[in-house]
Design an enzyme around this catalytic site. Structure first.
Site, mmCIF file in Angstrom:
data_model
loop_
_atom_site.group_PDB
_atom_site.id
_atom_site.type_symbol
_atom_site.label_atom_id
_atom_site.label_comp_id
_atom_site.label_asym_id
_atom_site.label_seq_id
_atom_site.Cartn_x
_atom_site.Cartn_y
_atom_site.Cartn_z
ATOM 1 N N SER A 184 0.820 -1.212 0.000
ATOM 2 C CA SER A 184 0.000 0.000 0.000
ATOM 3 C C SER A 184 0.853 1.261 0.000
ATOM 4 O O SER A 184 1.969 1.278 0.542
ATOM 5 C CB SER A 184 -0.849 0.000 1.274
ATOM 6 N N TYR A 201 -1.558 0.145 10.164
ATOM 7 C CA TYR A 201 -1.817 -0.610 8.935
ATOM 8 C C TYR A 201 -0.632 -0.484 7.969
ATOM 9 O O TYR A 201 -0.110 -1.474 7.465
ATOM 10 C CB TYR A 201 -3.115 -0.085 8.290
ATOM 11 N N LYS A 220 2.284 -3.338 6.485
ATOM 12 C CA LYS A 220 2.625 -3.575 5.076
ATOM 13 C C LYS A 220 4.141 -3.436 4.861
ATOM 14 O O LYS A 220 4.755 -4.225 4.143
ATOM 15 C CB LYS A 220 1.858 -2.608 4.170
HETATM 16 N N1 UFG Z 1 -13.226 11.313 2.048
HETATM 17 C C1 UFG Z 1 -14.257 12.187 2.365
HETATM 18 N N2 UFG Z 1 -15.404 11.652 2.858
HETATM 19 C C2 UFG Z 1 -15.593 10.319 3.042
HETATM 20 C C3 UFG Z 1 -14.522 9.423 2.710
HETATM 21 C C4 UFG Z 1 -13.349 9.971 2.207
HETATM 22 O O1 UFG Z 1 -14.142 13.396 2.207
HETATM 23 O O2 UFG Z 1 -16.667 9.917 3.525
HETATM 24 C C5 UFG Z 1 -11.966 11.869 1.515
HETATM 25 C C6 UFG Z 1 -10.777 11.610 2.421
HETATM 26 O O3 UFG Z 1 -10.642 12.612 3.393
HETATM 27 C C7 UFG Z 1 -9.639 11.584 1.406
HETATM 28 C C8 UFG Z 1 -10.278 11.034 0.122
HETATM 29 O O4 UFG Z 1 -11.676 11.213 0.298
HETATM 30 O O5 UFG Z 1 -9.229 12.874 1.147
HETATM 31 C C9 UFG Z 1 -10.000 9.552 -0.075
HETATM 32 O O6 UFG Z 1 -10.297 8.872 1.119
HETATM 33 P P1 UFG Z 1 -10.373 7.281 1.232
HETATM 34 O O7 UFG Z 1 -10.796 6.954 2.619
HETATM 35 O O8 UFG Z 1 -11.182 6.746 0.111
HETATM 36 O O9 UFG Z 1 -8.881 6.805 0.948
HETATM 37 P P2 UFG Z 1 -7.512 7.187 1.649
HETATM 38 O O10 UFG Z 1 -6.756 8.074 0.709
HETATM 39 O O11 UFG Z 1 -7.700 7.680 3.017
HETATM 40 O O12 UFG Z 1 -6.822 5.764 1.783
HETATM 41 C C10 UFG Z 1 -6.819 4.803 0.710
HETATM 42 C C11 UFG Z 1 -6.855 3.405 1.293
HETATM 43 C C12 UFG Z 1 -5.613 3.147 2.107
HETATM 44 C C13 UFG Z 1 -4.393 3.416 1.249
HETATM 45 C C14 UFG Z 1 -4.444 4.788 0.642
HETATM 46 C C15 UFG Z 1 -3.305 4.958 -0.301
HETATM 47 O O13 UFG Z 1 -8.037 3.245 2.076
HETATM 48 O O14 UFG Z 1 -5.609 1.820 2.547
HETATM 49 O O15 UFG Z 1 -5.673 4.960 -0.057
HETATM 50 O O16 UFG Z 1 -3.373 6.132 -1.027
HETATM 51 F F1 UFG Z 1 -3.294 3.324 2.003
#
Ligand code: UFG
Length: 325
Positions: free
Chosen positions: A116, A140, A144
């Protein structure tokens, strides 16, 4: 060629199993259905119901003989990993050690591992290449990174060749509609946007509009899960051909903001996606974008489905069946 896909009934795993089947491999899926779904199994693949925490179940499955194994069986909620590190340590680290020890005993010497972007932590420069410092900011990501280090030692000491694939933001569904199962309790942006569009949830919460980005919301690098899946097959073929291990990023190399994603989702689904801005979510870096130059060079990998419209439309095809509006 025979491939064992551990965690092959999950969201990414089912796409990976499909990609190997499409390229003519004989596939066996191994899954305990903790998060995987029975409806994600394919008629043209074999299936073993088993758990990576039970070495004897791995041993029995691996005794069938495989040319390689893909390991996608893991817990992946970064926030939860900070509250319950013990279950992440067991499932992710101990689970992988079980797989490696059983694979090695069974003479399976090629492993493709789901890693990841979380191994990097907050970016010190962009785009993030594979040499970027690794300072995970959640447990997490630590699991990894730790597994990648163990893989490296097993390469040196036990001749196991591996491909560690560092996913950025996986999204989308098979454009041909061959994956049947919807991910349960999604925590990622696009499925939450889709649930809102379908009326399954009343509104989307946007975590922060005061980041130093073009519209104030976070930028992420979304990559279509079928493009990810394809890279697993290419990575297996790479280690088969070169008898050497590799670590690569997989991202689209394009940054998309949360607001941009929501706007395109409104346009493509034709639905109002009600959204409300809240404060920042802890641990969210403002921008994450991958350099995928290495995957292009070593694997000839070119994403085909990772444009925003295909990501959204392929996901909406899954969710519109449940639309209540
Ligand atoms: N977001 C919102 N509202 C939500 C969910 C997400 O605004 O309800 C925003 C988050 O703040 C972030 C973006 O959308 O800015 C993406 O969020 P995600 O939760 O979809 O993904 P993350 O970037 O936090 O994390 C994902 C995976 C991880 C991985 C990472 C690598 O879940 O396991 O991408 O880039 F490590």
């Amino acid at each position: 060629m025979r491939i064992l896909v551990i965690g092959g009934a999950g969201y990414i795993g089912s796409h990976v199993a499909r990609a190997f089947l499409d390229r003519g491999y004989a596939v066996t899926v191994f899954d305990n259905f903790q998060t995987g779904l029975r409806e994600n199994l394919f008629n043209d693949a074999a299936f073993v119901h088993g758990d990576i925490m039970r070495p004897e179940q791995l041993r029995a499955a691996m005794a069938e003989g495989f040319d390689g194994c893909v390991h996608l069986a893991a817990l992946k909620a970064a926030g939860q990993s900070m509250l319950k590190p013990e279950i992440y340590a067991e499932a992710n680290i101990s689970g992988t050690i079980n797989i490696l020890n059983q694979a090695s005993a069974a003479g399976i010497s090629r492993i493709i591992f789901s890693s990841s972007a979380a191994v990097y932590g907050s970016p010190q420069y962009l785009p993030i290449d594979e040499d970027h410092p690794k300072e995970p900011e959640n447990f997490y990501g630590f699991t990894k990174l730790e597994i990648e280090r163990i893989l490296d030692w097993y390469d040196r000491l036990k001749g196991i060749r591996y491909a560690a694939i560092r996913y950025f933001n996986a999204a989308g569904y098979d454009v041909r509609g061959r994956i049947k199962g919807l991910e349960l309790n999604p925590e990622n942006l696009l499925p939450i946007v889709m649930e809102t569009a379908a009326g399954i949830r009343p509104k989307l919460t946007i975590f922060g509009d005061d980041y130093p980005t073009r519209d104030g919301s976070c930028i992420r690098d979304y990559v279509h899960v079928s493009d990810l899946a394809e890279a697993h097959v290419s990575a297996f073929e790479y280690i088969l051909k070169h008898d050497s291990s590799m670590t690569v990023n997989l991202g689209s190399q394009t940054g998309v903001t949360v607001f941009e994603m929501v706007e395109r989702a409104r346009a493509i689904t034709g639905r109002s996606v009600s959204a409300e801005v809240s404060g920042r979510r802890a641990g969210d870096p403002s921008e994450l974008v991958a350099s995928s130059a290495k995957a292009r060079e070593l694997l000839g990998w070119v994403p085909k489905y990772s444009d925003v419209d295909t990501l959204i439309s392929s996901t909406w095809k899954m969710y519109e069946k449940f639309a209540t509006l």
